[in-house]
Write a protein that holds these residues in place. Structure first.
Motif, PDB file in Angstrom:
ATOM      1  N   THR A 165       2.799   8.823  12.943  1.00  0.00           N
ATOM      2  CA  THR A 165       3.256   8.047  14.126  1.00  0.00           C
ATOM      3  C   THR A 165       3.148   6.640  14.268  1.00  0.00           C
ATOM      4  O   THR A 165       4.111   5.998  14.559  1.00  0.00           O
ATOM      5  N   LEU A 166       1.913   6.219  13.850  1.00  0.00           N
ATOM      6  CA  LEU A 166       1.647   4.733  13.764  1.00  0.00           C
ATOM      7  C   LEU A 166       2.578   4.054  12.830  1.00  0.00           C
ATOM      8  O   LEU A 166       3.032   2.979  13.218  1.00  0.00           O
ATOM      9  N   PHE A 167       2.942   4.700  11.461  1.00  0.00           N
ATOM     10  CA  PHE A 167       3.744   3.781  10.748  1.00  0.00           C
ATOM     11  C   PHE A 167       5.315   3.855  11.348  1.00  0.00           C
ATOM     12  O   PHE A 167       5.904   2.944  11.244  1.00  0.00           O
ATOM     13  N   LEU A 168       5.658   4.983  11.842  1.00  0.00           N
ATOM     14  CA  LEU A 168       6.918   4.778  12.477  1.00  0.00           C
ATOM     15  C   LEU A 168       6.784   3.860  13.540  1.00  0.00           C
ATOM     16  O   LEU A 168       8.203   3.241  13.835  1.00  0.00           O
ATOM     17  N   GLN A 169       6.202   3.762  14.277  1.00  0.00           N
ATOM     18  CA  GLN A 169       5.909   2.688  15.416  1.00  0.00           C
ATOM     19  C   GLN A 169       6.168   1.317  14.997  1.00  0.00           C
ATOM     20  O   GLN A 169       6.586   0.671  15.423  1.00  0.00           O
ATOM     21  N   SER A 170       5.416   1.130  13.512  1.00  0.00           N
ATOM     22  CA  SER A 170       5.312  -0.021  13.181  1.00  0.00           C
ATOM     23  C   SER A 170       6.619  -0.550  12.571  1.00  0.00           C
ATOM     24  O   SER A 170       7.133  -1.639  12.462  1.00  0.00           O
ATOM     25  N   VAL A 171       7.625   0.608  12.161  1.00  0.00           N
ATOM     26  CA  VAL A 171       8.720   0.301  11.636  1.00  0.00           C
ATOM     27  C   VAL A 171       9.642   0.021  12.741  1.00  0.00           C
ATOM     28  O   VAL A 171      10.337  -1.019  12.570  1.00  0.00           O
ATOM     29  N   LYS A 172       9.711   0.821  14.086  1.00  0.00           N
ATOM     30  CA  LYS A 172      10.411   0.313  14.902  1.00  0.00           C
ATOM     31  C   LYS A 172      10.142  -1.102  15.599  1.00  0.00           C
ATOM     32  O   LYS A 172      11.182  -1.845  16.031  1.00  0.00           O
ATOM     33  N   ASN A 173       8.890  -1.481  15.574  1.00  0.00           N
ATOM     34  CA  ASN A 173       8.572  -2.929  16.239  1.00  0.00           C
ATOM     35  C   ASN A 173       8.606  -4.071  15.080  1.00  0.00           C
ATOM     36  O   ASN A 173       8.225  -5.076  15.366  1.00  0.00           O
ATOM     37  N   GLY A 174       8.965  -3.606  13.924  1.00  0.00           N
ATOM     38  CA  GLY A 174       9.033  -4.482  12.820  1.00  0.00           C
ATOM     39  C   GLY A 174       8.118  -5.177  12.471  1.00  0.00           C
ATOM     40  O   GLY A 174       7.857  -6.044  11.781  1.00  0.00           O
ATOM     41  N   THR A 175       6.833  -4.525  12.433  1.00  0.00           N
ATOM     42  CA  THR A 175       5.445  -5.108  11.943  1.00  0.00           C
ATOM     43  C   THR A 175       4.900  -4.311  10.660  1.00  0.00           C
ATOM     44  O   THR A 175       3.938  -4.629  10.088  1.00  0.00           O
ATOM     45  N   TRP A 176       5.828  -3.270  10.140  1.00  0.00           N
ATOM     46  CA  TRP A 176       5.322  -2.614   8.858  1.00  0.00           C
ATOM     47  C   TRP A 176       4.933  -3.394   7.608  1.00  0.00           C
ATOM     48  O   TRP A 176       4.094  -2.698   7.039  1.00  0.00           O
ATOM     49  N   LYS A 177       5.377  -4.690   7.550  1.00  0.00           N
ATOM     50  CA  LYS A 177       5.202  -5.472   6.147  1.00  0.00           C
ATOM     51  C   LYS A 177       3.875  -6.084   6.201  1.00  0.00           C
ATOM     52  O   LYS A 177       3.489  -6.279   5.258  1.00  0.00           O
ATOM     53  N   THR A 178       3.312  -6.137   7.468  1.00  0.00           N
ATOM     54  CA  THR A 178       1.883  -6.812   7.896  1.00  0.00           C
ATOM     55  C   THR A 178       0.717  -5.728   8.215  1.00  0.00           C
ATOM     56  O   THR A 178      -0.120  -6.456   8.312  1.00  0.00           O
ATOM     57  N   GLN A 179       1.169  -4.563   8.145  1.00  0.00           N
ATOM     58  CA  GLN A 179       0.299  -3.689   8.734  1.00  0.00           C
ATOM     59  C   GLN A 179      -0.776  -3.249   7.554  1.00  0.00           C
ATOM     60  O   GLN A 179      -1.464  -2.103   7.867  1.00  0.00           O
ATOM     61  N   GLY A 180      -0.448  -3.280   6.232  1.00  0.00           N
ATOM     62  CA  GLY A 180      -1.326  -2.907   5.202  1.00  0.00           C
ATOM     63  C   GLY A 180      -0.842  -1.322   4.687  1.00  0.00           C
ATOM     64  O   GLY A 180      -1.735  -0.841   4.019  1.00  0.00           O
ATOM     65  N   TRP A 181       0.296  -1.233   4.631  1.00  0.00           N
ATOM     66  CA  TRP A 181       0.983   0.094   4.462  1.00  0.00           C
ATOM     67  C   TRP A 181       1.180  -0.090   2.732  1.00  0.00           C
ATOM     68  O   TRP A 181       1.276  -1.456   2.333  1.00  0.00           O
ATOM     69  N   PRO A 182       1.565   1.145   2.067  1.00  0.00           N
ATOM     70  CA  PRO A 182       1.824   0.804   0.473  1.00  0.00           C
ATOM     71  C   PRO A 182       2.953  -0.220   0.261  1.00  0.00           C
ATOM     72  O   PRO A 182       3.861  -0.092   1.330  1.00  0.00           O
ATOM     73  N   LYS A 183       2.834  -0.964  -0.707  1.00  0.00           N
ATOM     74  CA  LYS A 183       4.049  -2.011  -0.880  1.00  0.00           C
ATOM     75  C   LYS A 183       5.399  -1.422  -1.275  1.00  0.00           C
ATOM     76  O   LYS A 183       6.576  -2.135  -1.199  1.00  0.00           O
ATOM     77  N   VAL A 184       5.287  -0.311  -2.251  1.00  0.00           N
ATOM     78  CA  VAL A 184       6.114   0.074  -2.891  1.00  0.00           C
ATOM     79  C   VAL A 184       6.871   1.363  -2.235  1.00  0.00           C
ATOM     80  O   VAL A 184       6.032   2.349  -2.019  1.00  0.00           O
ATOM     81  N   TRP A 185       8.144   1.441  -2.093  1.00  0.00           N
ATOM     82  CA  TRP A 185       9.005   2.451  -1.458  1.00  0.00           C
ATOM     83  C   TRP A 185       7.841   2.897  -0.204  1.00  0.00           C
ATOM     84  O   TRP A 185       7.558   4.042  -0.442  1.00  0.00           O
ATOM     85  N   THR A 186       7.838   2.190   0.601  1.00  0.00           N
ATOM     86  CA  THR A 186       6.899   2.263   1.587  1.00  0.00           C
ATOM     87  C   THR A 186       6.957   3.627   2.550  1.00  0.00           C
ATOM     88  O   THR A 186       6.011   4.377   2.764  1.00  0.00           O
ATOM     89  N   ASP A 187       8.225   4.079   2.829  1.00  0.00           N
ATOM     90  CA  ASP A 187       8.487   5.289   3.518  1.00  0.00           C
ATOM     91  C   ASP A 187       8.205   6.346   3.130  1.00  0.00           C
ATOM     92  O   ASP A 187       7.481   7.269   3.356  1.00  0.00           O
ATOM     93  N   TYR A 188       8.692   6.391   1.754  1.00  0.00           N
ATOM     94  CA  TYR A 188       8.521   7.597   0.775  1.00  0.00           C
ATOM     95  C   TYR A 188       6.983   7.610   0.443  1.00  0.00           C
ATOM     96  O   TYR A 188       6.454   8.938   0.374  1.00  0.00           O
ATOM     97  N   ALA A 189       6.274   6.605   0.249  1.00  0.00           N
ATOM     98  CA  ALA A 189       4.889   6.842  -0.076  1.00  0.00           C
ATOM     99  C   ALA A 189       4.060   7.175   1.190  1.00  0.00           C
ATOM    100  O   ALA A 189       2.874   7.902   1.066  1.00  0.00           O
ATOM    101  N   ILE A 190       4.268   6.691   2.294  1.00  0.00           N
ATOM    102  CA  ILE A 190       3.658   7.311   3.306  1.00  0.00           C
ATOM    103  C   ILE A 190       3.879   8.770   3.823  1.00  0.00           C
ATOM    104  O   ILE A 190       2.943   9.416   4.159  1.00  0.00           O
ATOM    105  N   SER A 191       5.122   9.138   3.388  1.00  0.00           N
ATOM    106  CA  SER A 191       5.497  10.548   3.349  1.00  0.00           C
ATOM    107  C   SER A 191       4.612  11.161   2.375  1.00  0.00           C
ATOM    108  O   SER A 191       4.102  12.411   2.872  1.00  0.00           O
ATOM    109  N   LYS A 192       4.276  10.969   1.255  1.00  0.00           N
ATOM    110  CA  LYS A 192       3.413  11.587   0.185  1.00  0.00           C
ATOM    111  C   LYS A 192       2.132  11.340   0.622  1.00  0.00           C
ATOM    112  O   LYS A 192       1.392  12.325   0.221  1.00  0.00           O
ATOM    113  N   LEU A 193       1.665  10.379   1.026  1.00  0.00           N
ATOM    114  CA  LEU A 193       0.213  10.341   1.540  1.00  0.00           C
ATOM    115  C   LEU A 193      -0.224  11.264   2.714  1.00  0.00           C
ATOM    116  O   LEU A 193      -1.184  11.912   2.517  1.00  0.00           O
ATOM    117  N   ALA A 194       0.825  11.561   3.384  1.00  0.00           N
ATOM    118  CA  ALA A 194       0.692  12.568   4.795  1.00  0.00           C
ATOM    119  C   ALA A 194       0.585  13.770   4.041  1.00  0.00           C
ATOM    120  O   ALA A 194      -0.048  14.631   4.457  1.00  0.00           O
TER     121      ALA A 194
END
Length: 269
Positions: A165-194
């Motif tokens: 949920t935190l990741f999806l919120q950062s996508v909506k507010n445009g901050t996902w690039k600066t929040q320390g999420w994986p750099k490569v295929w970010t949404d896919y990487a988070i889904s596999k992380l979960a």
């Protein structure tokens, strides 16, 4: 049963499982493509059953589970293979992040939980194999607070959901690039992380029982998701995945993350 199995690694795994003499259910979200896949296997003398299943749709999961209950006594092996990514290899858009999460994480979780009561209750080990990715490894997360949560020994499914949920919120507010999420295929990487985290929690829940839960990263495989690029074929990846699934009960681990081919890089989830 194998999800997302009308092509690629899923299809190759169905083929190898059928060749091993198992009663296999091939599922796919597209009816015509699923039927075509089954027919191609039948021309090779392999009898496989098909049912339409879209893991991103809770009603589709409910219909599938009802059909399964009415037609089978028990389930022995579940391969959660269905997944999506909307990026080319060198792209990193998150425009479809919600769909990616709904399919790759929430759908897998919902289907697995619905099928758990149907696993065979016997000394023979039942198996859940989640097709994952090293892109979802914890070392890809640069945010120390997120890593601290996911590294907890007492991690809960609710906490995993909070991270998504935190990741999806950062996508909506445009901050996902600066929040320390994986750099490569970010949404896919988070889904596999979960997915990896959920697999660990699930394995812990059934520790000491007859259900084994593991993840397998097949590596850079030649599939439609990679636009046909890769270091090996889907059939080669499936060969390894099926070998892991069919290990004798006394050799079958749980809560492990297998990466690539032999010798395996095997770690705790």
């Amino acid at each position: 049963m194998v999800t997302g199995a009308n092509k690629g690694i899923g299809f190759a795994m169905v083929k190898r499982l059928a060749e091993a003499g198992l009663n296999v259910i091939l599922t796919a979200r597209d009816v015509e493509r699923g039927k075509k896949a089954v027919e191609s296997l039948r021309t090779q003398g392999l009898e496989v059953q098909f049912f339409c299943l879209d893991v991103s749709d809770p009603s589709s999961i409910q219909i599938f589970v009802s059909w399964f209950q009415n037609n089978f006594e028990a389930l022995d092996i579940l391969v959660n293979n269905a997944a999506v990514s909307f990026n080319d290899i060198y792209e990193n858009s998150v425009e479809q992040a919600e769909t990616v999460m709904k399919t790759n994480f929430y759908g897998v979780k919902l289907l697995t939980e619905a099928l758990l009561p149907m696993f065979r209750r016997s000394p023979s080990m039942c198996r859940i194999l989640n097709i994952s990715s090293r892109l979802g490894s914890l070392n890809k997360v640069r945010n120390p607070n997120i890593r601290e949560i996911l590294e907890k020994d007492d991690l809960t499914e609710e906490q995993i959901g909070d991270v998504v949920t935190l990741f999806l919120q950062s996508v909506k507010n445009g901050t996902w690039k600066t929040q320390g999420w994986p750099k490569v295929w970010t949404d896919y990487a988070i889904s596999k992380l979960a997915l990896n985290a959920y697999s660990r929690v699930l394995a812990k829940r059934f520790q000491g029982s007859n259900i084994s839960v593991n993840c397998f990263c097949p590596g850079f495989t030649q599939t439609s998701m990679t636009s046909g690029k890769g270091t090996h074929s889907a059939d080669e990846a499936a060969q390894i995945g099926v070998r892991l699934m069919l290990l004798p009960p006394q050799e079958l681990p749980t809560a492990k993350f297998y990466i690539g081919f032999g010798p395996f890089v095997k770690s705790k989830l």
